[in-house]
Design a protein around this motif. Structure first.
Motif, mmCIF file in Angstrom:
data_model
loop_
_atom_site.group_PDB
_atom_site.id
_atom_site.type_symbol
_atom_site.label_atom_id
_atom_site.label_comp_id
_atom_site.label_asym_id
_atom_site.label_seq_id
_atom_site.Cartn_x
_atom_site.Cartn_y
_atom_site.Cartn_z
ATOM 1 N N TRP A 168 0.827 -1.197 0.000
ATOM 2 C CA TRP A 168 0.000 0.000 0.000
ATOM 3 C C TRP A 168 0.868 1.256 0.000
ATOM 4 C CZ3 TRP A 168 -1.283 4.528 2.400
ATOM 5 C CH2 TRP A 168 -2.522 5.097 2.036
ATOM 6 N N ASP A 169 1.896 1.281 0.826
ATOM 7 C CA ASP A 169 2.758 2.455 0.894
ATOM 8 C C ASP A 169 3.641 2.600 -0.339
ATOM 9 O OD1 ASP A 169 2.333 3.784 3.597
ATOM 10 O OD2 ASP A 169 2.581 1.703 4.197
ATOM 11 N N THR A 170 3.849 1.516 -1.057
ATOM 12 C CA THR A 170 4.572 1.599 -2.331
ATOM 13 C C THR A 170 3.676 2.173 -3.414
ATOM 14 O OG1 THR A 170 5.942 -0.316 -1.728
ATOM 15 C CG2 THR A 170 5.835 0.258 -4.060
ATOM 16 N N LEU A 171 2.430 1.718 -3.439
ATOM 17 C CA LEU A 171 1.488 2.187 -4.457
ATOM 18 C C LEU A 171 0.972 3.597 -4.148
ATOM 19 C CD1 LEU A 171 -0.091 1.475 -7.021
ATOM 20 C CD2 LEU A 171 -1.826 0.395 -5.579
ATOM 21 N N HIS A 172 0.845 3.902 -2.860
ATOM 22 C CA HIS A 172 0.297 5.194 -2.440
ATOM 23 C C HIS A 172 1.246 5.859 -1.433
ATOM 24 C CE1 HIS A 172 -3.319 4.164 -4.566
ATOM 25 N NE2 HIS A 172 -3.518 3.103 -3.810
ATOM 26 N N PRO A 173 2.387 6.330 -1.889
ATOM 27 C CA PRO A 173 3.376 6.899 -0.972
ATOM 28 C C PRO A 173 2.861 8.177 -0.314
ATOM 29 C CG PRO A 173 3.973 7.366 -3.256
ATOM 30 C CD PRO A 173 2.807 6.421 -3.303
ATOM 31 N N GLY A 174 3.438 8.462 0.858
ATOM 32 C CA GLY A 174 3.081 9.700 1.527
ATOM 33 C C GLY A 174 3.100 9.619 3.042
ATOM 34 N N ARG A 175 2.827 8.437 3.615
ATOM 35 C CA ARG A 175 2.890 8.337 5.069
ATOM 36 C C ARG A 175 4.352 8.470 5.489
ATOM 37 N NH1 ARG A 175 -1.303 3.470 6.697
ATOM 38 N NH2 ARG A 175 0.069 2.211 5.371
ATOM 39 N N PRO A 176 4.700 9.459 6.278
ATOM 40 C CA PRO A 176 6.117 9.734 6.567
ATOM 41 C C PRO A 176 6.860 8.553 7.170
ATOM 42 C CG PRO A 176 4.753 11.576 7.258
ATOM 43 C CD PRO A 176 3.817 10.472 6.885
ATOM 44 N N TRP A 177 6.227 7.847 8.079
ATOM 45 C CA TRP A 177 6.938 6.757 8.750
ATOM 46 C C TRP A 177 7.239 5.587 7.816
ATOM 47 C CZ3 TRP A 177 4.171 2.274 8.523
ATOM 48 C CH2 TRP A 177 2.785 2.368 8.409
ATOM 49 N N ALA A 178 6.442 5.430 6.748
ATOM 50 C CA ALA A 178 6.676 4.320 5.822
ATOM 51 C C ALA A 178 7.984 4.481 5.066
ATOM 52 C CB ALA A 178 5.509 4.195 4.848
ATOM 53 N N GLU A 179 8.454 5.728 4.947
ATOM 54 C CA GLU A 179 9.708 5.974 4.239
ATOM 55 C C GLU A 179 10.903 5.383 4.980
ATOM 56 O OE1 GLU A 179 9.618 7.386 1.204
ATOM 57 O OE2 GLU A 179 7.442 7.387 1.489
ATOM 58 N N ASN A 180 10.723 5.021 6.238
ATOM 59 C CA ASN A 180 11.809 4.427 7.020
ATOM 60 C C ASN A 180 12.039 2.952 6.686
ATOM 61 O OD1 ASN A 180 12.395 6.786 8.642
ATOM 62 N ND2 ASN A 180 10.485 6.395 9.721
ATOM 63 N N SER A 187 7.741 -2.679 -8.235
ATOM 64 C CA SER A 187 7.473 -1.261 -8.462
ATOM 65 C C SER A 187 5.991 -0.953 -8.313
ATOM 66 C CB SER A 187 7.931 -0.881 -9.867
ATOM 67 O OG SER A 187 7.115 -1.533 -10.832
ATOM 68 N N GLN A 188 5.666 0.347 -8.349
ATOM 69 C CA GLN A 188 4.266 0.758 -8.386
ATOM 70 C C GLN A 188 3.551 0.127 -9.578
ATOM 71 O OE1 GLN A 188 4.313 5.067 -8.440
ATOM 72 N NE2 GLN A 188 3.827 5.180 -6.266
ATOM 73 N N ALA A 189 4.213 0.120 -10.713
ATOM 74 C CA ALA A 189 3.590 -0.437 -11.923
ATOM 75 C C ALA A 189 3.275 -1.923 -11.759
ATOM 76 C CB ALA A 189 4.496 -0.216 -13.127
ATOM 77 N N ASP A 190 4.168 -2.655 -11.095
ATOM 78 C CA ASP A 190 3.924 -4.082 -10.853
ATOM 79 C C ASP A 190 2.659 -4.271 -10.014
ATOM 80 O OD1 ASP A 190 6.272 -4.813 -12.195
ATOM 81 O OD2 ASP A 190 7.470 -4.685 -10.357
ATOM 82 N N ILE A 191 2.541 -3.469 -8.965
ATOM 83 C CA ILE A 191 1.390 -3.597 -8.070
ATOM 84 C C ILE A 191 0.113 -3.173 -8.779
ATOM 85 C CG2 ILE A 191 0.397 -2.859 -5.865
ATOM 86 C CD1 ILE A 191 3.304 -2.413 -4.889
ATOM 87 N N GLU A 192 0.186 -2.099 -9.555
ATOM 88 C CA GLU A 192 -0.979 -1.666 -10.312
ATOM 89 C C GLU A 192 -1.475 -2.766 -11.238
ATOM 90 O OE1 GLU A 192 -0.546 2.002 -12.372
ATOM 91 O OE2 GLU A 192 0.183 3.079 -10.613
ATOM 92 N N GLN A 193 -0.561 -3.476 -11.882
ATOM 93 C CA GLN A 193 -0.967 -4.559 -12.778
ATOM 94 C C GLN A 193 -1.656 -5.669 -12.011
ATOM 95 O OE1 GLN A 193 -0.923 -4.485 -16.080
ATOM 96 N NE2 GLN A 193 -1.956 -6.470 -16.087
#
Length: 203
Positions: A168-180, A187-193
């Motif tokens: 989820w955090d790979t497909l929808h980045p933005g939660r600050p703590w997930a960057e840790n 990739s995002q493209a893999d998950i989207e597929q």
């Protein structure tokens, strides 16, 4: 119905159906407007926006239809998961807190708009919460439960971050703590597929 046994309203299947039916009969509330309220129970979150991978799902929910949740979950009173003395429905805000936490995750995502989300919920006596959630999962198999894991994750805190970043955090980045967390090998493209193929097989 010929050959059928007598109807038992207390059969687990019938009980689960009644819980789910009661919840989906409720009017969806914009996710950004979920109030604070008391009680524990179950909930469903719906998506109606333009994110390309979710197009088939969004079509099911637009124009007030709200047929297919993108995520379902439950919230139990404090202590309930461990079998300890638990808070009562009159003094817990477990359900509204959980849904509002999800709203925070959506707001943080750089490629989602909270205006495209709505929620339904049902305050349920503790003994029936897990039954209702299981029935919702079996009926809908929502994509954020089945394919894009991690939406319900919390920041585990420093020293407890193991593994890699969630899908989820790979497909929808933005939660600050997930960057840790280290990046995933996909990739995002893999998950989207994967999402597109899953929704095509389900809807």
């Amino acid at each position: 119905m010929s050959g059928a046994g007598p109807f038992n309203p207390l059969d687990m299947t019938n009980l689960a159906h009644s819980i789910v039916t009661r919840m989906i009969e409720s009017t969806p509330t914009p996710l950004d407007s979920v109030p604070v309220f008391t009680g524990a129970g179950l909930y469903a979150i719906y998506y109606t926006g333009p994110f390309p991978a979710y197009e088939l799902l969004a079509e099911k929910n637009r124009d007030g239809a709200f047929e297919e949740p993108i995520y379902v979950g439950k919230a139990v009173p404090a202590g309930g998961r461990r079998g300890l003395d638990v808070a009562t429905h009159s003094n817990t805000r477990a359900l509204s807190s959980r849904i509002r936490q999800h709203a925070g995750s959506v707001r943080a995502a750089t490629n989602l708009d909270i205006a495209d989300f709505a929620a339904r919920w049902l305050v349920v006596e503790d003994i029936w919460i897990a039954l209702g959630e299981s029935a919702l999962l079996r009926r809908h198999r929502p994509v954020w439960n089945a394919v894009v894991d991690g939406f319900g994750n919390h920041d585990p805190g420093a020293g407890r971050r193991n593994g890699v970043r969630s899908r989820w955090d790979t497909l929808h980045p933005g939660r600050p703590w997930a960057e840790n967390f280290p990046q995933r090998p996909e990739s995002q493209a893999d998950i989207e597929q994967d999402v597109v193929e899953y929704l095509r097989s389900r809807l």
